[in-house]
Every structure is written in structure tokens, then in C-alpha cells.
Write a protein that holds these residues in place. Structure first.
Motif, PDB file in Angstrom:
ATOM      1  N   TRP A 241      -1.845  -8.177  -7.686  1.00  0.00           N
ATOM      2  CA  TRP A 241      -1.617  -7.023  -8.545  1.00  0.00           C
ATOM      3  C   TRP A 241      -1.247  -5.850  -7.655  1.00  0.00           C
ATOM      4  O   TRP A 241      -1.793  -5.697  -6.560  1.00  0.00           O
ATOM      5  N   SER A 242      -0.340  -5.016  -8.135  1.00  0.00           N
ATOM      6  CA  SER A 242       0.100  -3.863  -7.364  1.00  0.00           C
ATOM      7  C   SER A 242      -0.241  -2.575  -8.107  1.00  0.00           C
ATOM      8  O   SER A 242      -0.576  -2.582  -9.288  1.00  0.00           O
ATOM      9  N   THR A 243      -0.151  -1.451  -7.395  1.00  0.00           N
ATOM     10  CA  THR A 243      -0.506  -0.153  -7.959  1.00  0.00           C
ATOM     11  C   THR A 243       0.349   0.195  -9.168  1.00  0.00           C
ATOM     12  O   THR A 243      -0.125   0.783 -10.137  1.00  0.00           O
ATOM     13  N   ASN A 244       1.615  -0.150  -9.120  1.00  0.00           N
ATOM     14  CA  ASN A 244       2.520   0.048 -10.246  1.00  0.00           C
ATOM     15  C   ASN A 244       3.692  -0.912 -10.090  1.00  0.00           C
ATOM     16  O   ASN A 244       3.753  -1.690  -9.128  1.00  0.00           O
ATOM     17  N   GLU A 245       4.632  -0.849 -11.031  1.00  0.00           N
ATOM     18  CA  GLU A 245       5.738  -1.797 -11.016  1.00  0.00           C
ATOM     19  C   GLU A 245       6.686  -1.584  -9.837  1.00  0.00           C
ATOM     20  O   GLU A 245       7.247  -2.553  -9.317  1.00  0.00           O
ATOM     21  N   LYS A 246       6.845  -0.335  -9.394  1.00  0.00           N
ATOM     22  CA  LYS A 246       7.713  -0.102  -8.237  1.00  0.00           C
ATOM     23  C   LYS A 246       7.124  -0.732  -6.990  1.00  0.00           C
ATOM     24  O   LYS A 246       7.835  -1.350  -6.190  1.00  0.00           O
ATOM     25  N   VAL A 247       5.821  -0.578  -6.824  1.00  0.00           N
ATOM     26  CA  VAL A 247       5.174  -1.197  -5.666  1.00  0.00           C
ATOM     27  C   VAL A 247       5.296  -2.714  -5.738  1.00  0.00           C
ATOM     28  O   VAL A 247       5.565  -3.384  -4.737  1.00  0.00           O
TER      29      VAL A 247
END
Length: 467
Positions: free
Chosen positions: A66-72
Motif C-alpha cells: 500500500w502506498s501513501t496515495n495513487e501518485k506514490v
């Protein structure tokens, strides 16, 4: 910040069988079979289960996070792709907005390894803030957009997406919708095949998009789009199904989950099922249009296919009969075809039957009712205690009565508004068996609020007397 998801032991992975999978599970399986090495995502319905399922495959096969947001998440996948690995980023449609800055540069740069984006749209806005159509963003970024119509194709198209990404040095979007993501059907699975491992290529003219480099890469991007369009014209990704009789002279162009609706409602028509909504196979479309007397497009949300067919100079109809908002369904497709005159209108039912809201049996909603009562008691208990302690003990009886009235009627009005705006009165019907109406609901909620407030206030008055 990112969170790595722990995966179970390799024994959890089964191979070479047919089993029921949702669209999201099939995408995860297709990515694993394609040899994906890195997968990153930000959770958001209807795409969340893609990474959740990828995380169940052996940890020695892939890294899932899982990432901080979709861009990450996309940046993580881009890095893996540039490093020569097969990578996937998963997100919902509005998440693509967050990642779009990175994507618009990467479409010029290319991928080196392989990069697939699975983007789940939400027609009908079941769990999102808008109803945007990812096909428009895919065309804007000049990226291939594959559209599976069922779980089997979701698996196969995901595997194909990695091959296309490597072959044409491009990110590839696999577009799904809520209906496909969460519908379960039988899927034939396969085994994992590792993709080729490439090394990072240090080429600033290709990898660094300053203006001097980007100008040349734009020309390369146009050539890549033309090559993809030619490949799609020659490959069996698109399928023509010829109809019989008079209906066979009606041609339907469709893609994604609209395809099974068309086949169910109009089995006798000629259908061109597109496996990709961008770029479109111009030659196949012209040949299909020339073989029918009338050409219609059935697609959800925006008239993407319809506009492109018109740009090809074809006479086509679509959104004049089918809505631009909400999910399509067999009923909506039938209504559109009746409006277009392709199907005769169905006669009204002679028995006058019409669907009515279902009333829940008392036992089915007992727990929900008890939880609601507990919440309301806590709310009224706290407010009554505050009012009694603040106004009664100081002798401010008139203010106490005014605030009690405001709280009583305000709570009733708020409950009525929430019920009508959120549930359309269905919860009220289920609890009372009475047909909803704002005045009737306000009276009922006023009575219940009065009783709860009266009980809470009397309780605190008695408690204060004995204190």
C-alpha cells in the motif's frame, strides 16, 4: 510512507484450474501469471481487492505494498519498470487524477520493463465523488486502454497488458468498472510465467523530459500510437459476431460490461465487441460498418466510441438513446433499443404489478434497531444532562424549556432530512411499515424524540434530587 503486505506461504497458490473469481481477483491472478514483480496501490472501492489478492501470492514472487496515495503507488511501479521488471499500479478512477502528473511524463519516457495500470471506474457513483470516464484520460495520454467484459477476460487482458507494455514500451491501462470488479464468474487460470529481466538503461534523452528531449519523444509517441492501432487491427482482440435475419442488419459496437447486456437483450444483432477502447482499429470498424444497414454504439458514461466513429466518417447513433449517467443494465439497454426503434416496446403488465420497497422482517433488523436505540439514548442522555445541570440548577427554567424545545424539534427535523436524503425513506418503511412522506416522518420522529428527551430529562431530575 508505504506499507508492505505480508503474503502467505507458496502452498496457498493453486494452478491450472477453473474456479469462481471476481473481476478484481481475476486481475490479480492475471498479473501473477504474467510474472509481475512489484505491485503498489492506494485503496479505494471498487479497486481495493486487486492488491489485497496480489498480497496472497508467495512473497518470493512479488512485492506488494500500500502506498501513501495513487501518485506514490504509480511512482513505485514506474521505478520497478525502469529497473527492468514487470510492475503494476492499481487505483480507482479518481485516483488516476492524483497520479496523472507522473503518468503524463511516463507516457513520453516509456517503461523499459513493463508497466500496467488497473483503473476501476464507478458508473452510478456507488462509492465515489464523481462519475468520470477513464477512457478519456487514456486517450489524452495516448495510452492503450483494454476493456475486459467479464472475469475471464480480466485475467487474460491483464496478462496481455504486460506483453503489450514490453513490446511497445508503453504504460497500459486495464479499465474495469464496479460491476466487473465485484461480479463473480468461472475463470480458467494458468501458471506463472516469469517475464524477461532487463537492466536499467541510462539514456537521459529518453528518460529526462526537459523540453529539448520531450519534443523528440512526442514524435516517438505518435509513431507508437500508430503502431498500436495497426496491431489492434490485425489481432483477434476484437470480435465480430454476425447476426441473422433482419436484426442481423443492425450493427452494435460495444465494449466492456456493456457487451453481455447487448447479447442478452439483442441476441440476433451483429456485434463488434472491442477489446480495447483506445486506440481504435479503424479498418475493422469501417469493415463492420459497411456490413450492416444501421450502426449503434452501446457504452457507459461518455460517448467516447461514438465520437471516434464519427471522426472516421461513419454514420452512427448512440447517446441519443442511451444515458450518459449511471450504470447500464439489460433493462436500460432494452429501453434504449426500444427508443431507437430496434425493438418493439413491451406492452404494460396487465396485472398492474410494480416493484415496491421491501420491508425487512422484524427479526432481521433487530440488532440494527438496538444499536440505533443505544445511540439515540446516549445522544439524548448527554444533552439532557447538560441542559439540566446548566439551567435547572441555576433556576433558569424558561431557558431550559426553550432549549429543550429546540433540541426536540431540531433532532426530529434532522432525522427526517437524513432519512429522506440518504435512504429515500426505505429505512422508515422497514421500521414502521408506513409509506414515507416528510410530514408523516417528522411527526413520527417528533414523538420518538419527545419520549427519549422526556425520559432523559426526568432521569436527570430524579438523579439530581437524590444527589
Amino acid at each position: 510512507m508505504s506499507v508492505t503486505i505480508e503474503a502467505p506461504a507458496p502452498a496457498a497458490v493453486r494452478q491450472d484450474e477453473s474456479r469462481p473469481l471476481t473481476g478484481n481477483e481475476a486481475i490479480a491472478r492475471g498479473a501473477w501469471e504474467a510474472g509481475v514483480r512489484v505491485a503498489a496501490a492506494y485503496p479505494g472501492t471498487p479497486s481495493t481487492e486487486i492488491l489485497e489478492n496480489l498480497a496472497t501470492y508467495p512473497r518470493e514472487d512479488l512485492h506488494a505494498q500500500w502506498s501513501t496515495n495513487e501518485k506514490v503507488a504509480l511512482d513505485v511501479a514506474i521505478g520497478a519498470g525502469l529497473g527492468g521488471r514487470r510492475a503494476l499500479a492499481a487505483m480507482k478512477h479518481v485516483g488516476l487524477n492524483v497520479a496523472f502528473d507522473s503518468l503524463m511524463s511516463q507516457t513520453y519516457i516509456g517503461v523499459n520493463g513493463a508497466l500496467v495500470l488497473t483503473v476501476a471506474d464507478d458508473p452510478g457513483i456507488h462509492s465515489s465523488q464523481n462519475e468520470q470516464d477513464t477512457r478519456l484520460l487514456g486517450a489524452f495520454a495516448m495510452l492503450p486502454v483494454l476493456e475486459p467484459s467479464d472475469a475471464q477476460e480480466a485475467l487474460e487482458y491483464t496478462r496481455l497488458a504486460f506483453e503489450l507494455s514490453e513490446r511497445f514500451d508503453t504504460p497500459v491501462i486495464v479499465r474495469t468498472t464496479t460491476r466487473l470488479s465485484h461480479t463473480r464468474s468461472a475463470v480458467r487460470t494458468g501458471t506463472r510465467r516469469e517475464g524477461p529481466v532487463r537492466q536499467f538503461v541510462e539514456n537521459p534523452a529518453k528518460n529526462v523530459m526537459i523540453p529539448a528531449h520531450a519534443r523528440g519523444r512526442h514524435h516517438a509517441l505518435l509513431k507508437r500510437e500508430a503502431a498500436l492501432s495497426a496491431w489492434l487491427d490485425d489481432e483477434p482482440l476484437h470480435r465480430v459476431e454476425r447476426g441473422q435475419g433482419d436484426l442481423g442488419r443492425v450493427g452494435i459496437v460495444t465494449a466492456g460490461t456493456c457487451y453481455p447486456y447487448v447479447r442478452e437483450v439483442l441476441p440476433g444483432a451483429s456485434v463488434l465487441k472491442l477489446g480495447a477502447s483506445w486506440p481504435l482499429p479503424a479498418r475493422a470498424l469501417r469493415e463492420f460498418a459497411a456490413s450492416v444497414d444501421r450502426l449503434l454504439v452501446v457504452e457507459e458514461l461518455e460517448p467516447v466510441l461514438e465520437r471516434e466513429l464519427r471522426l472516421l466518417g461513419l454514420q452512427v447513433e448512440g447517446k441519443a438513446f442511451f444515458p450518459r449517467t449511471g450504470e447500464l443494465s439489460p433493462e436500460a439497454v432494452r429501453a434504449g433499443l426500444e427508443k431507437a426503434g430496434v425493438l418493439a416496446p413491451r406492452p404494460p403488465r396487465a396485472d398492474g404489478w410494480a416493484p415496491e420497497p421491501l420491508v425487512r422482517p422484524p427479526g432481521e433488523s433487530l440488532l440494527r434497531t438496538l444499536m440505533n436505540i443505544a445511540f439515540m439514548l446516549a445522544l439524548y442522555y448527554g444533552n439532557a444532562k447538560l441542559l439540566v445541570n446548566r439551567y435547572l440548577e441555576t433556576g433558569r427554567y424558561r431557558e431550559l424549556i426553550v432549549y429543550l424545545l429546540i433540541f426536540w424539534l431540531g433532532a426530529a427535523a434532522l432525522r427526517t432530512w437524513v432519512e429522506l436524503s440518504t435512504f429515500g425513506g426505505n429505512v422508515f418503511v422497514a421500521r414502521t411499515g408506513v409509506q414515507p412522506g416528510w410530514l408523516r416522518m417528522f411527526v413520527v420522529y417528533s414523538i420518538s424524540s419527545f419520549l427519549l428527551l422526556l425520559f432523559s430529562t426526568l432521569y436527570h431530575l430524579v438523579a439530581n434530587r437524590h444527589a
